[in-house]
Design a protein around this motif. Structure first.
Motif, PDB file in Angstrom:
ATOM      1  N   SER A   1       0.843  -1.196   0.000  1.00  0.00           N
ATOM      2  CA  SER A   1       0.000   0.000   0.000  1.00  0.00           C
ATOM      3  C   SER A   1       0.874   1.240   0.000  1.00  0.00           C
ATOM      4  O   SER A   1       1.955   1.252   0.592  1.00  0.00           O
TER       5      SER A   1
ATOM      6  N   LEU B   1      -2.247   5.166   2.364  1.00  0.00           N
ATOM      7  CA  LEU B   1      -3.389   4.255   2.263  1.00  0.00           C
ATOM      8  C   LEU B   1      -3.415   3.258   3.407  1.00  0.00           C
ATOM      9  O   LEU B   1      -2.467   2.489   3.594  1.00  0.00           O
TER      10      LEU B   1
ATOM     11  N   LEU C   1      -5.988   1.477  -7.090  1.00  0.00           N
ATOM     12  CA  LEU C   1      -6.417   1.603  -5.693  1.00  0.00           C
ATOM     13  C   LEU C   1      -5.340   2.235  -4.814  1.00  0.00           C
ATOM     14  O   LEU C   1      -5.615   2.562  -3.659  1.00  0.00           O
TER      15      LEU C   1
ATOM     16  N   TYR D   1     -17.073   1.132  -1.644  1.00  0.00           N
ATOM     17  CA  TYR D   1     -15.926   1.053  -0.749  1.00  0.00           C
ATOM     18  C   TYR D   1     -15.255   2.426  -0.670  1.00  0.00           C
ATOM     19  O   TYR D   1     -15.201   3.154  -1.654  1.00  0.00           O
ATOM     20  N   LYS D   2     -14.760   2.725   0.512  1.00  0.00           N
ATOM     21  CA  LYS D   2     -14.018   3.980   0.648  1.00  0.00           C
ATOM     22  C   LYS D   2     -12.607   3.669   1.145  1.00  0.00           C
ATOM     23  O   LYS D   2     -12.391   2.721   1.907  1.00  0.00           O
ATOM     24  N   PRO D   3     -11.630   4.499   0.717  1.00  0.00           N
ATOM     25  CA  PRO D   3     -10.258   4.250   1.177  1.00  0.00           C
ATOM     26  C   PRO D   3     -10.094   4.705   2.620  1.00  0.00           C
ATOM     27  O   PRO D   3     -10.707   5.683   3.054  1.00  0.00           O
TER      28      PRO D   3
ATOM     29  N   LEU E   1      -7.757   6.474   4.846  1.00  0.00           N
ATOM     30  CA  LEU E   1      -6.633   7.374   4.610  1.00  0.00           C
ATOM     31  C   LEU E   1      -6.146   7.995   5.912  1.00  0.00           C
ATOM     32  O   LEU E   1      -6.943   8.358   6.769  1.00  0.00           O
TER      33      LEU E   1
ATOM     34  N   SER F   1      -7.444  12.658  -0.440  1.00  0.00           N
ATOM     35  CA  SER F   1      -8.439  11.715  -0.953  1.00  0.00           C
ATOM     36  C   SER F   1      -8.569  11.776  -2.477  1.00  0.00           C
ATOM     37  O   SER F   1      -8.958  10.804  -3.108  1.00  0.00           O
TER      38      SER F   1
ATOM     39  N   PHE G   1      -7.141   9.029  -4.756  1.00  0.00           N
ATOM     40  CA  PHE G   1      -7.711   7.681  -4.753  1.00  0.00           C
ATOM     41  C   PHE G   1      -9.025   7.647  -5.536  1.00  0.00           C
ATOM     42  O   PHE G   1      -9.652   8.684  -5.747  1.00  0.00           O
TER      43      PHE G   1
ATOM     44  N   SER H   1      -7.320  -1.627   3.729  1.00  0.00           N
ATOM     45  CA  SER H   1      -7.045  -0.369   3.029  1.00  0.00           C
ATOM     46  C   SER H   1      -8.334   0.270   2.511  1.00  0.00           C
ATOM     47  O   SER H   1      -8.411   1.485   2.345  1.00  0.00           O
ATOM     48  N   TYR H   2      -9.329  -0.550   2.246  1.00  0.00           N
ATOM     49  CA  TYR H   2     -10.635  -0.068   1.814  1.00  0.00           C
ATOM     50  C   TYR H   2     -11.693  -0.758   2.652  1.00  0.00           C
ATOM     51  O   TYR H   2     -11.573  -1.940   2.953  1.00  0.00           O
TER      52      TYR H   2
END
Lengths: 218, 246
Positions: free
Chosen positions: A42, A46, A106, B71-73, B75, B81, B84, B126-127
């Protein structure tokens, strides 16, 4: 979960002898192995913790196939230290060819990539066991699998793995350990990260296997 | 009335040179309900649509359900943001119970994977899932066509957000070859539904599948892309109504 042991061989002659031994023990034909392994991590922002995922591209198929693999932490504690096999969580998922593009989009970055070339045996012996004998190669240019060179020339990696659940991993550990004992005259497998040397009987065992194609009982 | 529609469907079926059921994936079009200006979607419209299908001799077969997840990251710095994906969507489809689909609409990426990919995403951390929508209802058989009519509801709510309809033509997998017959079917459908004087209509806006690297031969990845686009259109429609109210 998966249980595994591995070994690093230093002599190509031992690899050929090992192949003969495995052919006899497993009772199945070997399969050729050519897997491009792409390790992604990542990006810096992230996730609250860094994460890693592996993309495996099987190049041996007529149409390359992709698998996403997540390898988790190993079993820990006093009990885990008593076990002669590494037990760790693992999840795999087949995926379509866009998987690398997806993970880049991603926010994952390439950490390193490898090409594993060798042979593999899949068989049932108390558990569904996979034995892989392979060289680990690095690419001199990005994704250039045709120009890969061995990371450690002359050294092959022998891996014995088997899937397990949290309910049956003790049985699977026993099956893997038991199978590894059959390889003892030729090589000694240990938990990943624990180095081993060449067993004293290796040369004689290899010579025996090579001379009569494995007919001699070790 | 139903006798007339039976006759028309028989003509469509006999006209079709590809009548044998496709051994590969049959193609489908996904429609969403567009309310007229000043009106909203409601369960009465859903009931009318279902009754309309049955009135043209659609045979009810059973329930269906698809799920779409945003889905959201996760962070460490929300200010970044924009780096992404704006929309990262996961979809499960009833015809592929062991598969899961990811779509990045703005990147034009669609991925088909085993359903275990959801467990991998959970482990990566991560998500994370933000909102999930269920598309669910009944499916009907009409000769070589299969229709699914469904409501769109958030996963933990019964608030109706939209209505969708899938029209699947079983004998053909080619998008190009199926155009005419799908349009003829929709003309018949429009004729039937218009007689109920409902405050809205079904719309299909076909995504450019080639942008996603998808070919003329229809697959579940095409369906995943359609659901992604339909959802964005539904959201835009709901927002337009809310803006109109304000």
């Amino acid at each position: 979960m998966c249980c595994s042991r591995n070994y690093r061989d230093t002599d190509l002659q031992y690899v050929e002898a090992l192949e003969i031994l495995l052919q006899g023990l497993c009772g199945v034909n070997k399969e050729r192995l050519r897997v491009h392994e792409i390790c992604l991590k990542s990006g810096p922002n992230l996730g609250f913790v860094a994460s890693e995922v592996r993309l495996l591209c099987d190049l041996e198929q007529s149409e390359p196939t992709w698998t996403v693999k997540h390898v988790g932490g190993a079993l820990r504690g006093a009990g885990a230290e008593q076990i002669s096999v590494l037990v760790r969580s693992m999840v795999e998922s087949k995926a379509s060819k866009n998987v690398l593009r997806l993970f880049y989009a991603l926010g994952y970055k390439l950490d390193h990539e490898l090409l594993r070339v060798g042979i593999t045996f899949h068989f049932q012996r108390g558990a569904q066991i996979t034995v892989t004998v392979s060289s680990v190669n690095k690419m001199l240019k990005l994704h250039a699998t045709d120009e890969a060179v061995p990371v450690t020339p002359g050294i092959q990696l022998v891996e014995v793995t088997a899937p397990a659940t949290s309910e049956n991993y003790n049985e699977v550990v026993a099956a893997v350990s038991s199978f590894c004992e059959y390889l003892a005259p030729l090589l000694h497998l240990s938990k990943p990260g624990v180095s081993t040397g060449v067993v004293p009987t290796a040369a004689a065992a290899a010579a025996s296997l090579m001379s009569d194609g494995g007919g001699t009982t070790l | 009335m139903s006798v007339v529609y039976c006759h028309i469907f028989r003509r469509l079926i006999s006209y079709n040179p590809y009548r044998k059921k496709s051994t590969t994936m049959p193609l489908k079009r996904v429609f969403f309900w567009q309310p007229n200006a000043g009106s909203t979607v409601n369960s009465q419209i859903l009931n009318e649509v279902s009754q309309c299908v049955e009135s043209i001799n659609g045979v009810k077969e059973g329930r269906w359900k698809a799920t779409l997840t945003f889905y959201k990251p996760m962070l460490r710095d929300q200010a970044l943001s924009a780096e992404f994906p704006r929309e990262f969507i996961g979809i499960s489809l009833p015809e592929q119970p062991n598969k899961y689909y990811f779509v990045l609409r703005f990147n034009k990426i669609v991925l088909e994977s085993d359903s275990s990919i959801q467990l991998i995403m959970e482990k990566l951390q991560s998500y994370k899932s933000r909102v999930a929508l269920n598309f669910e209802g009944f499916q009907y058989q009409l000769g070589d066509f299969q229709l699914r009519v469904g409501k769109v509801v958030p996963s933990h709510s019964e608030n109706l957000r939209g209505i969708v309809m899938e029209v699947e033509y079983l004998p053909i997998s080619s998008l190009e070859k199926s155009k005419q017959i799908m349009e003829e079917f929709f003309d018949i459908w429009q004729d039937a539904i218009s007689k109920r004087s409902l405050p809205g209509r079904f719309i299909h806006i076909e995504p450019d599948f080639s942008d996603y690297g998808l070919a003329d031969h229809y697959t579940s990845q095409h369906t995943a892309v359609q659901y992604t686009h339909v959802t964005s259109q539904l959201i835009a429609s709901v927002q337009a109504v809310q803006t109109g109210r304000n």
